[in-house]
Design an enzyme around this catalytic site. Structure first.
Site, PDB file in Angstrom:
ATOM      1  N   HIS A 100       0.853  -1.187   0.000  1.00 11.55           N
ATOM      2  CA  HIS A 100       0.000   0.000   0.000  1.00 11.55           C
ATOM      3  C   HIS A 100       0.885   1.232   0.000  1.00 11.55           C
ATOM      4  O   HIS A 100       2.035   1.188   0.410  1.00 11.55           O
ATOM      5  CB  HIS A 100      -0.951   0.023   1.201  1.00 11.55           C
ATOM      6  N   ALA A 101       0.335   2.322  -0.480  1.00 12.42           N
ATOM      7  CA  ALA A 101       1.049   3.594  -0.516  1.00 12.42           C
ATOM      8  C   ALA A 101       0.316   4.585   0.377  1.00 12.42           C
ATOM      9  O   ALA A 101      -0.904   4.575   0.472  1.00 12.42           O
ATOM     10  CB  ALA A 101       1.119   4.137  -1.938  1.00 12.42           C
TER      11      ALA A 101
END
Length: 117
Positions: free
Chosen positions: A94-95
């Protein structure tokens, strides 16, 4: 048996989350404990443990994160981590889109606010 993945549950609609944007390959959600106002997580719809596992998925997530961040018109950091030692707490790539403001005092590991080890 593999561990349950909270992000997979969110993507599948089995766990609650505030979804802020949806794309065919990712979603953006409000994190439980945002570090700045407007902090967002961009999560791929497919499970990969970390960004090194599937660079194509990671690239798509970063593209979506950059699109989301650009639309805010604010300065921001895009952060993606691999491994617990690098602050990855959930094993699903995830970012983080972290909006920034002058004087927000949010330190990053490589900024002068952090003590040298």
């Amino acid at each position: 048996m593999t561990e349950p993945c909270p992000f997979c549950d969110i993507v599948a609609g089995l766990a609650p989350a505030t979804v802020l944007a949806r794309w065919p390959d990712a979603i953006a959600i409000k994190p439980i404990d945002p570090v700045t106002k407007g902090h967002v997580l961009v999560i791929p719809r497919v499970h990969v443990d970390g960004p090194a596992e599937d660079p194509m998925v990671t690239g798509a997530v970063m593209q979506r994160a950059a699109e989301y961040a650009a639309a805010t018109g604010r300065p921001f950091n895009l952060v993606i981590s691999e491994g617990r030692e690098a602050t990855q707490s959930i094993r699903h790539a995830h970012a983080h889109v972290v909006p920034r403001a002058a004087g927000d005092n949010l330190p990053l590991p490589w900024t002068p606010q952090q003590a040298a080890v």
